[in-house]
Design an enzyme around this catalytic site. Structure first.
Site, short mmCIF file in Angstrom:
data_model
loop_
_atom_site.label_atom_id
_atom_site.label_comp_id
_atom_site.label_asym_id
_atom_site.label_seq_id
_atom_site.Cartn_x
_atom_site.Cartn_y
_atom_site.Cartn_z
N HIS A 211 0.81 -1.22 0.00
CA HIS A 211 0.00 0.00 0.00
C HIS A 211 0.84 1.26 0.00
CE1 HIS A 211 -3.09 -2.82 0.15
NE2 HIS A 211 -3.87 -1.86 -0.29
N GLU B 206 -10.18 -12.98 -7.14
CA GLU B 206 -8.77 -12.79 -6.79
C GLU B 206 -8.23 -13.95 -5.96
OE1 GLU B 206 -8.32 -9.05 -4.68
OE2 GLU B 206 -10.18 -9.34 -3.56
N ASP C 180 -3.91 -9.85 -6.15
CA ASP C 180 -4.08 -10.95 -5.21
C ASP C 180 -4.18 -12.30 -5.92
OD1 ASP C 180 -4.00 -10.00 -2.53
OD2 ASP C 180 -5.78 -8.82 -3.00
N CYS D 132 -9.03 -5.21 -12.65
CA CYS D 132 -8.65 -4.01 -11.89
C CYS D 132 -7.31 -4.15 -11.18
CB CYS D 132 -9.75 -3.65 -10.89
SG CYS D 132 -10.02 -4.92 -9.65
C1 PEP Z 1 -6.11 -6.88 -6.63
O1 PEP Z 1 -5.92 -7.69 -5.72
O2 PEP Z 1 -5.74 -7.07 -7.81
C2 PEP Z 1 -6.79 -5.60 -6.36
C3 PEP Z 1 -7.16 -4.84 -7.36
O3 PEP Z 1 -7.00 -5.21 -5.10
P1 PEP Z 1 -5.87 -4.75 -4.03
O4 PEP Z 1 -4.60 -4.49 -4.77
O5 PEP Z 1 -6.40 -3.54 -3.35
O6 PEP Z 1 -5.80 -5.94 -3.13
MG MG Z 2 -7.05 -7.54 -3.93
#
Ligand code: PEP
Ligand code: MG
Length: 593
Positions: A195, A437, A461, A508
């Site tokens: 993050h 995911e 993920d 995404c």
């Molecule tokens: C992912 O896991 O690809 C996703 C878009 O969510 P995050 O990166 O917030 O886990």
């Molecule tokens: Mg994710």
């Protein structure tokens, strides 16, 4: 130009851009504390010295808080909690008593008080408390620095524009960086989907993580070239390096302004396939610039930062206001709000009360929400209320079974009935989708399709869980690979299921904005992408330069490859032919060079 030895370092490029500037080392290494016995007559002086150090710490924190730019004011609670720790009797009174009773120096007395607190906390076995012990330690280090006359090395207190070099930066540290002074940052730890990395991209700060020993190899004030596109850092560059990178930066800027002009043109392939390109977003204030970048909606609204930047849980009203604003700004384009995804590497301590040896496989995202229904309900209600103001959709993260969807749908229907009773407006046809995911969800995509309105593929993920690679662990970061044949096969399977059950499929994860992955995704049938907004104009341009018909000829071949490397190099060669700017765009993204 060169002063000192020229060194090249290689890390993980997490946020694009080229910067040339002076290193500003944030020294987070712990201070070595001396033990001194003192005379009884010196006790009052020692206590006074301690009180003064605490007072100074208080002033430093309050000054930091005042200086937070408006954009970051919402993160001020972190500093408030540190101020509260300063006054805690287990730290403050206990240290004074120790100085009195043991006739020892303030530093050692403080160290003992901290050890005692740490010891107590460790017996409770509660991750929430264990997170708080890090805050206590932070505050103790601050007081120690004041006692021993060390500078605080504030992350915000950067005299001239420079590049921050640190062992690690927490998401909170990163959110607090002052973009006016900090040109970008590099760290020893971390990885691309952490993050901290996501925040760096949101703040448009070039960044490289996972450099391992940068803090040992770089001295404060060294000139650095940081290439956030490729992950390369040059310490003490020579004149040729500087010329080369200035030129590269200028080229990059030219391309950027050229591409930005065309950002609002639709992304249609040469043979007529229309691709919807949407943005991933983390902060409300980001959304105002999204249309200008050519975003056709928000394909992933990561809501966890709303919770992180709040002391306690945000209220339904606060959540609603934010979602309503997003819906209004983006209307009629979709705003796909992902329900709270905490746990795993995501701010676990703030919310979770249990100790997990394997948090990535633990009480995260939908699992956390289904166990903490009051938190989940309040967010869902806020989203539904916002649905009256635009094209709002709900997206559930980390789904691994049909039961989870059924349970969530039941709660959503329950809230709709409540809203009806309360006469509150909402869109009764609000779409509810899921992020695929976890590999189990891909295997049962056909079963899940009966209960949801859309699929979105979360490759960050999906790669983590399919390849068994902790996305935050730099030791295995090299194995994290979107071109792994298993990932390509899974994406193909999901698209097929989407078509079969007539529900839209989007993607995404970071893969959606990777210029080498995009042509393959589109050829496999993907028609909706959601990505880091700053890459959108480039990806749209790339899409306008390719033909699905042409690429389709290669698909069979690509799917027959055994290794990621074969797929990657094949894509690179064919894309270089079709789209010569791929290198520049690839650099702009953050392909490893
Ligand atoms: C992912 O896991 O690809 C996703 C878009 O969510 P995050 O990166 O917030 O886990
Ligand atoms: Mg994710």
């Amino acid at each position: 130009m060169s002063v000192g030895k020229r060194i090249e370092l290689k890390g993980i490029p997490v946020s694009p851009g080229i910067i040339i500037g002076k290193a500003h080392i944030i020294d987070r290494s712990k201070i070595k504390v001396p033990l001194r016995k003192i005379d009884k007559k010196d006790v009052p002086y020692e206590i006074e010295r301690f009180k003064k150090a605490v007072e100074t710490a208080k002033n430093q924190l309050s000054e930091l808080k005042d200086r937070l730019p408006d954009r970051l004011k919402e993160h001020a609670f972190i500093l408030d909690s540190h101020m509260m720790i300063l006054n805690d009797s287990m730290l403050y009174d206990a240290t004074i008593n120790r100085i009195k009773e043991k006739e020892i120096n303030a530093e050692w007395a403080l160290k003992e008080s901290f050890e005692e607190i740490k010891n107590l906390f460790s017996q409770i076995e509660d991750p929430y408390i264990s997170e708080r012990i890090n805050d206590v330690e932070n505050v103790v280090q601050r007081i120690l620095r004041n006692l021993m006359g060390h500078t605080q090395n504030e992350i915000f207190d950067i005299g001239e524009k420079s590049i921050v070099v640190a062992q690690d930066l927490s998401p909170a540290d990163t959110a607090g960086l002052d973009a006016k002074k900090v040109m970008g940052f590099i760290t020893d730890g971390g990885g691309i989907t952490s993050h901290t990395a996501i925040l760096a991209r949101a703040l448009e700060l070039p960044a490289i993580m996972g450099l391992c020993h940068a803090t040992n190899q770089i001295e404060d004030g060294n000139i650095l070239i940081v290439d956030g596109d490729t992950g390369k850092v040059i310490v003490n560059p020579d004149d040729d390096d500087i010329l080369y990178y200035r030129d590269k930066r200028a080229q990059r800027e030219r391309l950027r302004s050229f591409v930005l002009k065309e950002a609002n043109k639709p992304a249609i392939t040469l043979d007529g396939h229309r691709i919807r390109v949407m943005a991933n977003t983390e902060f409300l204030n980001e959304i105002y610039g999204l249309k200008e970048l050519g975003a056709e909606g928000i394909g992933l609204y990561r809501t966890e930062f709303q919770y992180l930047s709040h002391s306690g849980i945000p209220t339904e009203e606060e959540l609603f206001k934010e979602y309503k604003k997003a819906a209004q700004v983006m209307a009629p384009d979709p705003v796909i709000i992902r329900t709270l995804d905490i746990g795993g590497d995501k701010f676990k301590g703030e919310f979770s009360q249990i100790n997990e040896t394997n948090p990535a496989l633990g009480l995260r995202a939908i699992r956390f929400c289904l166990k903490n229904i009051h938190i989940f309900r309040s967010q869902l209600k806020a989203i539904l209320m916002a649905s009256a103001y635009g094209n709002v959709q709900i997206m559930l993260p980390l789904i691994s079974s049909v039961d989870e969807v059924l349970e969530a749908n039941k709660i959503i229907n329950d809230i709709k009935r409540e809203l009806n009773k309360e006469n509150i407006a909402y869109n009764p046809d609000t779409k509810v989708g899921i992020i695929l995911e976890v590999p189990s969800s891909v295997m049962i995509a056909d079963l899940l399709a009966h209960h949801v309105d859309f699929f979105s593929i979360g490759t960050n993920d999906l790669i983590q869980y399919t390849l068994a690679i902790d996305r935050t662990n730099k030791e295995v970061a090299y194995l994290y690979d979107p071109f792994h044949p298993s990932i390509i096969r899974m994406i193909k399977e999901i698209i097929k299921r989407g078509k079969e059950y007539k529900i839209p499929v989007s993607i995404c994860g970071e893969m959606a904005g990777d210029p080498l992955c995009v042509p393959l995704l589109i050829t496999l049938g993907m028609r909706q992408l959601s990505m880091n907004p700053r890459i959108i104009p480039f990806i749209k341009k790339l899409i306008r330069s390719i033909s699905v018909k042409e690429l389709k000829k290669d698909v069979k071949k690509i799917l027959s490859f055994n290794t990621s490397e074969e797929i990657r190099s094949y894509m690179l060669v064919s894309m270089k032919e079709l789209f010569p700017e791929i290198d520049a765009i690839g650099d702009y993204f953050y392909m490893q060079g």
